[in-house]
Every structure is written in C-alpha cells, then in structure tokens.
Scaffold this active site. Structure first.
Site, PDB file in Angstrom:
ATOM      1  N   ASP A  26      12.038  45.882  38.561  1.00 30.68           N
ATOM      2  CA  ASP A  26      12.004  44.941  38.110  1.00 30.68           C
ATOM      3  C   ASP A  26      11.453  45.842  37.042  1.00 30.68           C
ATOM      4  O   ASP A  26      11.061  46.359  36.781  1.00 30.68           O
ATOM      5  CB  ASP A  26      10.839  43.801  39.323  1.00 30.68           C
ATOM      6  CG  ASP A  26      10.830  42.197  38.181  1.00 30.68           C
ATOM      7  OD1 ASP A  26      12.147  42.307  37.331  1.00 30.68           O
ATOM      8  OD2 ASP A  26      10.235  42.159  38.635  1.00 30.68           O
ATOM      9  N   GLY A  27      11.576  44.626  35.471  1.00 30.63           N
ATOM     10  CA  GLY A  27      10.582  45.035  34.434  1.00 30.63           C
ATOM     11  C   GLY A  27      11.731  45.374  33.443  1.00 30.63           C
ATOM     12  O   GLY A  27      11.032  45.842  32.408  1.00 30.63           O
ATOM     13  N   ARG A  30      11.258  43.304  30.735  1.00 27.22           N
ATOM     14  CA  ARG A  30      10.197  43.403  29.823  1.00 27.22           C
ATOM     15  C   ARG A  30       9.489  44.855  28.395  1.00 27.22           C
ATOM     16  O   ARG A  30       9.207  44.775  27.980  1.00 27.22           O
ATOM     17  CB  ARG A  30       8.988  42.798  30.843  1.00 27.22           C
ATOM     18  CG  ARG A  30       8.716  41.344  30.482  1.00 27.22           C
ATOM     19  CD  ARG A  30       8.224  41.272  32.174  1.00 27.22           C
ATOM     20  NE  ARG A  30       8.870  41.756  33.211  1.00 27.22           N
ATOM     21  CZ  ARG A  30       8.297  41.704  34.263  1.00 27.22           C
ATOM     22  NH1 ARG A  30       7.422  41.357  34.491  1.00 27.22           N
ATOM     23  NH2 ARG A  30       9.387  41.429  35.150  1.00 27.22           N
ATOM     24  N   TRP A  31      10.389  45.357  29.441  1.00 29.25           N
ATOM     25  CA  TRP A  31      10.064  46.922  28.810  1.00 29.25           C
ATOM     26  C   TRP A  31      11.021  47.703  28.079  1.00 29.25           C
ATOM     27  O   TRP A  31      10.315  47.775  26.352  1.00 29.25           O
ATOM     28  CB  TRP A  31      11.155  47.966  29.967  1.00 29.25           C
ATOM     29  CG  TRP A  31      10.991  49.467  29.489  1.00 29.25           C
ATOM     30  CD1 TRP A  31      10.026  50.571  29.884  1.00 29.25           C
ATOM     31  CD2 TRP A  31      11.675  50.385  28.763  1.00 29.25           C
ATOM     32  NE1 TRP A  31      10.223  51.721  29.441  1.00 29.25           N
ATOM     33  CE2 TRP A  31      11.432  51.111  28.755  1.00 29.25           C
ATOM     34  CE3 TRP A  31      13.126  49.796  28.307  1.00 29.25           C
ATOM     35  CZ2 TRP A  31      12.088  52.482  28.041  1.00 29.25           C
ATOM     36  CZ3 TRP A  31      14.055  51.274  27.094  1.00 29.25           C
ATOM     37  CH2 TRP A  31      13.431  52.088  27.491  1.00 29.25           C
ATOM     38  N   THR A  72      21.807  37.298  43.903  1.00 31.13           N
ATOM     39  CA  THR A  72      22.482  36.042  43.983  1.00 31.13           C
ATOM     40  C   THR A  72      22.048  35.119  42.916  1.00 31.13           C
ATOM     41  O   THR A  72      22.671  34.730  42.183  1.00 31.13           O
ATOM     42  CB  THR A  72      22.377  35.071  45.379  1.00 31.13           C
ATOM     43  OG1 THR A  72      20.856  34.915  45.556  1.00 31.13           O
ATOM     44  CG2 THR A  72      23.319  36.177  46.533  1.00 31.13           C
ATOM     45  N   ASN A  74      20.473  36.593  39.745  1.00 37.32           N
ATOM     46  CA  ASN A  74      20.538  36.694  38.496  1.00 37.32           C
ATOM     47  C   ASN A  74      22.019  36.552  37.930  1.00 37.32           C
ATOM     48  O   ASN A  74      22.183  36.794  36.533  1.00 37.32           O
ATOM     49  CB  ASN A  74      20.883  38.669  38.521  1.00 37.32           C
ATOM     50  CG  ASN A  74      19.799  38.988  39.215  1.00 37.32           C
ATOM     51  OD1 ASN A  74      19.148  40.191  39.425  1.00 37.32           O
ATOM     52  ND2 ASN A  74      18.556  38.151  37.993  1.00 37.32           N
ATOM     53  N   ARG A 202       6.107  38.527  45.353  1.00 34.69           N
ATOM     54  CA  ARG A 202       7.465  38.212  45.215  1.00 34.69           C
ATOM     55  C   ARG A 202       8.041  39.045  45.236  1.00 34.69           C
ATOM     56  O   ARG A 202       8.725  40.099  45.194  1.00 34.69           O
ATOM     57  CB  ARG A 202       7.337  37.015  44.180  1.00 34.69           C
ATOM     58  CG  ARG A 202       8.250  37.243  42.910  1.00 34.69           C
ATOM     59  CD  ARG A 202       8.286  36.157  42.229  1.00 34.69           C
ATOM     60  NE  ARG A 202       9.048  36.236  40.996  1.00 34.69           N
ATOM     61  CZ  ARG A 202       8.877  36.389  40.042  1.00 34.69           C
ATOM     62  NH1 ARG A 202       7.065  35.205  40.213  1.00 34.69           N
ATOM     63  NH2 ARG A 202       8.586  36.447  38.664  1.00 34.69           N
ATOM     64  N   SER A 204      11.089  37.887  45.775  1.00 31.72           N
ATOM     65  CA  SER A 204      12.261  37.346  44.942  1.00 31.72           C
ATOM     66  C   SER A 204      14.469  37.541  45.272  1.00 31.72           C
ATOM     67  O   SER A 204      14.755  38.265  45.653  1.00 31.72           O
ATOM     68  CB  SER A 204      12.698  37.588  43.334  1.00 31.72           C
ATOM     69  OG  SER A 204      11.647  37.806  43.229  1.00 31.72           O
TER      70      SER A 204
HETATM   71  C1  IPE Z   1      14.783  40.774  41.672  1.00 33.64           C
HETATM   72  O1  IPE Z   1      14.001  40.031  40.310  1.00 33.64           O
HETATM   73  C2  IPE Z   1      16.295  40.903  41.460  1.00 33.64           C
HETATM   74  C3  IPE Z   1      16.420  42.371  40.989  1.00 33.64           C
HETATM   75  C4  IPE Z   1      15.076  43.247  40.842  1.00 33.64           C
HETATM   76  C5  IPE Z   1      17.741  42.765  40.709  1.00 33.64           C
HETATM   77  P1  IPE Z   1      14.332  38.970  39.381  1.00 33.64           P
HETATM   78  O2  IPE Z   1      13.381  39.684  38.153  1.00 33.64           O
HETATM   79  O3  IPE Z   1      15.760  38.798  39.120  1.00 33.64           O
HETATM   80  O4  IPE Z   1      13.354  38.331  39.890  1.00 33.64           O
HETATM   81  P2  IPE Z   1      12.374  37.297  39.245  1.00 33.64           P
HETATM   82  O5  IPE Z   1      13.073  36.212  38.516  1.00 33.64           O
HETATM   83  O6  IPE Z   1      11.239  37.889  38.741  1.00 33.64           O
HETATM   84  O7  IPE Z   1      11.856  36.510  40.553  1.00 33.64           O
HETATM   85  C1  IPE Z   2      15.163  43.813  37.039  1.00 33.10           C
HETATM   86  O1  IPE Z   2      15.088  43.366  35.293  1.00 33.10           O
HETATM   87  C2  IPE Z   2      16.568  43.799  37.088  1.00 33.10           C
HETATM   88  C3  IPE Z   2      17.706  43.205  37.406  1.00 33.10           C
HETATM   89  C4  IPE Z   2      17.497  42.101  37.814  1.00 33.10           C
HETATM   90  C5  IPE Z   2      18.908  42.439  37.155  1.00 33.10           C
HETATM   91  P1  IPE Z   2      14.946  42.105  34.736  1.00 33.10           P
HETATM   92  O2  IPE Z   2      15.921  41.871  33.959  1.00 33.10           O
HETATM   93  O3  IPE Z   2      14.108  40.859  35.761  1.00 33.10           O
HETATM   94  O4  IPE Z   2      13.238  42.522  33.697  1.00 33.10           O
HETATM   95  P2  IPE Z   2      12.652  41.540  33.329  1.00 33.10           P
HETATM   96  O5  IPE Z   2      11.479  41.127  34.442  1.00 33.10           O
HETATM   97  O6  IPE Z   2      13.066  40.382  32.765  1.00 33.10           O
HETATM   98  O7  IPE Z   2      10.968  42.268  32.764  1.00 33.10           O
HETATM   99 MG    MG Z   3      12.636  40.328  36.092  1.00 31.96          MG
END
Ligand code: IPE
Ligand code: IPE
Ligand code: MG
Length: 250
Positions: A26-27, A30-31, A72, A74, A202, A204
């Site tokens: 995750d992240g 934002r990166w 599921t 995303n 969390r 997720s």
């Molecule tokens: C969890 O990250 C799913 C993946 C990293 C693939 P999300 O970015 O979808 O989770 P939430 O929405 O912050 O809980």
């Molecule tokens: C995780 O990074 C990748 C996926 C959920 C597909 P994010 O896209 O959720 O990145 P943030 O949380 O928005 O920074």
């Molecule tokens: Mg995320």
C-alpha cells in the site's frame, strides 16, 4: 544484512526466519502524488519494489511471500488506474513466464480470476503450469489479484455446500483443515508475519481466515520506498515476538 537476521539470540538459539511473509503493498498513490506524478507512476514504482523484495526474500531463505496486489474493492477506482495496474501485471507475468524456471521461483495467483481479462488469466494458468514443474521447496510468490478475504471465504462455503448437496461431503466432517482446503491458499501455510506499509493500521480484507495467529508489523514507509532494510526491520521485530498460539510459555 542477512547475517544480522540469522544471528543467534541471547540463549544461543538459532533465531527463526518467518516461513511465510505476507505484504499489503500500500501507498503507491500517495508516493506518486507527493512527487507531483500520476498515481499510475506509483504503481509502476511499486511493481519494481515487489520484484526487489521478492528477490530478497528468496535470497535470505523465506519460503513463501504473499502480496496483496488488487483487492475485490479496488474496482471502485477509475478505469484508467485499474487498466494501468492490469497492464503492469501483464508485463510482469510475461517476464515471469520467461524467467521463473531459470530462477526457481514458483508463482501462484490467489483470488477470483473470473472477472480478470482472458489474456491475464491465460498467463496466470501458464505460470501455474511452470510452478507445477518446480520443486515444492523452491521459493513461492503468491499474488493476490481480485482477492478479498470475505469473498474467498464465501466461495469456499459455496463450494463446500455444493459438495454436501452432491453427497460428497457431510457438514459434520468440516474442521479447520478441511475448510482451509477449500480456500485459495490450500496447501500454503498461514502467514507468520503480515506487513503493512503506508501507515494504515487495518487489514483491508486481506487473508482474514489465515491471519488468526499471524504477527503484524506496520510501518509508515510507502510501498515504493520499502526496501531490504525495511524488511530486515520487520523480520527483526518478528523475531522478538513471543508466539504462544493460546498456550502458556514454558
Ligand atoms: C489494500 O489497499 C489493497 C491493496 C494493497 C491491493 P487499499 O488502498 O485498497 O486499502 P484501503 O482502501 O486504504 O483500506
Ligand atoms: C496500493 O497502493 C496499490 C493498490 C491498492 C492497487 P494505493 O494505490 O492504495 O496507494 P494509496 O493508498 O492511495 O497511497
Ligand atoms: Mg491504498
């Protein structure tokens, strides 16, 4: 770094590496946003981090690495973003098909593949076939794609109910092990360590059944910035944990 991980503890006992590490990647968004880049640039950087961390896990002797690539939930994101993630997966899979046998990397997908494009599904089938030829002792990377813990449990329950209706199973025989065999993770030990970068605290919808006795590690680092040193820190923290599984320490 690896030497540090494998050193003995104060009692002189070899400190155990987690056999199975799971990571919520995750992240990425934002990166990218912090750099004034489109979110898709973050996914690209995140895919590189996956490659790097998977190689590192293999080299230090981790047996299983499971990563959460697409949940599921995303699908709620823009078509552009979803398309970019799927394109990255395709690129990675094409490379994997060429290199996994040489590098002894078993690659397996977890999740409901039915809404995934036929092209990606065919590639995933191909990696599964190559995986079959590799040794069970080889490093295994599991990629969770259109994966949700609740969805996985519902699919398992549906299949078990269907098997009961067909007279192949009875409700009385259902136990932990039998239920686990209906999950996408059948044959894979539960994760010892679950890591979530990006500061979110969390799950997720990740590995809800399998995480019953996992150790958790959270870090503020965004996934594209996550590196070998971060993984070393997570493993070092894990090695200090006292895993009791409901028992009493001897
Ligand atoms: C969890 O990250 C799913 C993946 C990293 C693939 P999300 O970015 O979808 O989770 P939430 O929405 O912050 O809980
Ligand atoms: C995780 O990074 C990748 C996926 C959920 C597909 P994010 O896209 O959720 O990145 P943030 O949380 O928005 O920074
Ligand atoms: Mg995320």
């Amino acid at each position: 770094m690896t030497d540090m991980i494998k050193t003995n503890d104060t009692a002189g006992q070899a400190v155990r590496l987690p056999r199975h590490i799971a990571i919520i990647m995750d992240g990425n968004g934002r990166w990218a946003t912090r750099r004034g880049l489109p979110r898709t640039a973050g996914h690209k950087a995140g895919a590189e981090t996956f490659r790097r961390i998977a190689t590192y896990c293999k080299n230090i002797g981790i047996q299983y690495l499971t990563v959460y690539a697409f949940s599921t939930e995303n699908w709620k994101r823009s078509a552009d973003e979803v398309g970019a993630i799927m394109a990255l997966l395709k690129k990675y899979l094409l490379e994997a098909v060429d290199t996994m046998e040489r590098d002894h990397i078993r690659l397996h997908f977890l999740g409901d593949m039915s809404p995934i494009s036929p092209e990606l599904r065919a590639l995933a089938r191909e990696t599964d076939e190559i995986t079959e030829h590799l040794s069970i002792d080889d490093f295994q990377a599991n990629v969770c794609l259109n994966y949700g813990g609740r969805d996985e449990i519902l699919r398992a329950v549906r299949q078990f109910a269907a098997d009961c209706a067909a007279g192949e199973r009875t409700p009385e025989e259902l136990d932990d092990a039998l239920f686990s065999s209906y999950l996408d993770t059948r044959g894979i030990p539960d994760p010892d360590l679950i890591i979530r970068p990006s500061g979110e605290l969390r799950l997720s919808n990740f590995l809800l059944w399998q995480c019953a006795y996992s150790e958790f590690y959270f870090t503020d680092a965004l996934w594209p910035d996550f590196d070998e040193a971060e993984l070393d820190r997570a493993i070092a923290a894990y090695q200090k944990r006292d895993r009791r599984f409901g028992g009493v320490k001897k």
